[in-house]
Design a protein around this motif. Sequence first.
Motif, mmCIF file in Angstrom:
data_model
loop_
_atom_site.group_PDB
_atom_site.id
_atom_site.type_symbol
_atom_site.label_atom_id
_atom_site.label_comp_id
_atom_site.label_asym_id
_atom_site.label_seq_id
_atom_site.Cartn_x
_atom_site.Cartn_y
_atom_site.Cartn_z
ATOM 1 N N SER A 99 67.289 47.146 46.118
ATOM 2 C CA SER A 99 68.808 47.292 46.035
ATOM 3 C C SER A 99 69.554 46.829 47.358
ATOM 4 O O SER A 99 69.259 47.358 48.542
ATOM 5 C CB SER A 99 69.194 48.750 45.656
ATOM 6 N N MET A 100 70.545 46.197 47.095
ATOM 7 C CA MET A 100 71.473 45.891 48.438
ATOM 8 C C MET A 100 72.946 45.965 47.937
ATOM 9 O O MET A 100 73.365 45.452 46.990
ATOM 10 C CB MET A 100 71.364 44.260 48.780
ATOM 11 N N ASP A 101 73.921 46.644 48.870
ATOM 12 C CA ASP A 101 75.242 46.841 48.794
ATOM 13 C C ASP A 101 75.769 45.313 48.960
ATOM 14 O O ASP A 101 75.418 44.782 50.202
ATOM 15 C CB ASP A 101 75.650 47.855 49.929
ATOM 16 N N VAL A 102 76.608 45.019 48.273
ATOM 17 C CA VAL A 102 77.153 43.849 48.399
ATOM 18 C C VAL A 102 78.632 43.965 48.675
ATOM 19 O O VAL A 102 79.657 44.192 47.980
ATOM 20 C CB VAL A 102 77.194 42.820 46.952
ATOM 21 N N ALA A 103 78.941 43.468 49.909
ATOM 22 C CA ALA A 103 80.347 43.844 50.590
ATOM 23 C C ALA A 103 81.511 43.226 49.814
ATOM 24 O O ALA A 103 82.423 43.921 49.484
ATOM 25 C CB ALA A 103 80.442 43.314 51.971
#
Length: 165
Positions: free
Chosen positions: A91-95
């Motif tokens: 999971s990656m936070d996408v700015a």
Amino acid sequence: MDMTARWAMPMLFAGQAQKEVFHNEALARIDALLHGRVESADVATPPETPTIGQCWIVAAGATGAWAEQAGCIACWSEGGWRFVAPRAGLSMDVADRGHAFFHDGSLWRDALLRSDGLYLDGQKVVGARQAAIAAPTDGATIDVEARTTLGAVLVALRTHGLIES
């Protein structure tokens, strides 16, 4: 085996020369992935002036230094671009999206829980909380009051995406 199974971190061996190179490569990958945040998942061309530590999910049709890296995480480091292939569950936070993406083992997908609601199959099913609906009170014509209340309930359910409009 000279790499870890999941993230291809380089393994160290007894008597190995330049262990710091392999150790530093593993640390760079951990730094890119741990509590990960990427700038965007919609960019296919490397930015001209990235800051050390900035990362992107490489979009389809990648060019330049990102060619043939679509779907990978590209992270700018002191040594240039480093790429990490995603694995299921990452999971990656996408700015620029304001919410996370997760990798299902094949594709990057928008997170189910976002700041504006809960999504299933790309459809918002629960949105922001609406004002309370007043409970019915006495009335001369009960049917009109009941219909008004039921109408308000239906509007709330539609607003939350729980039923179709």
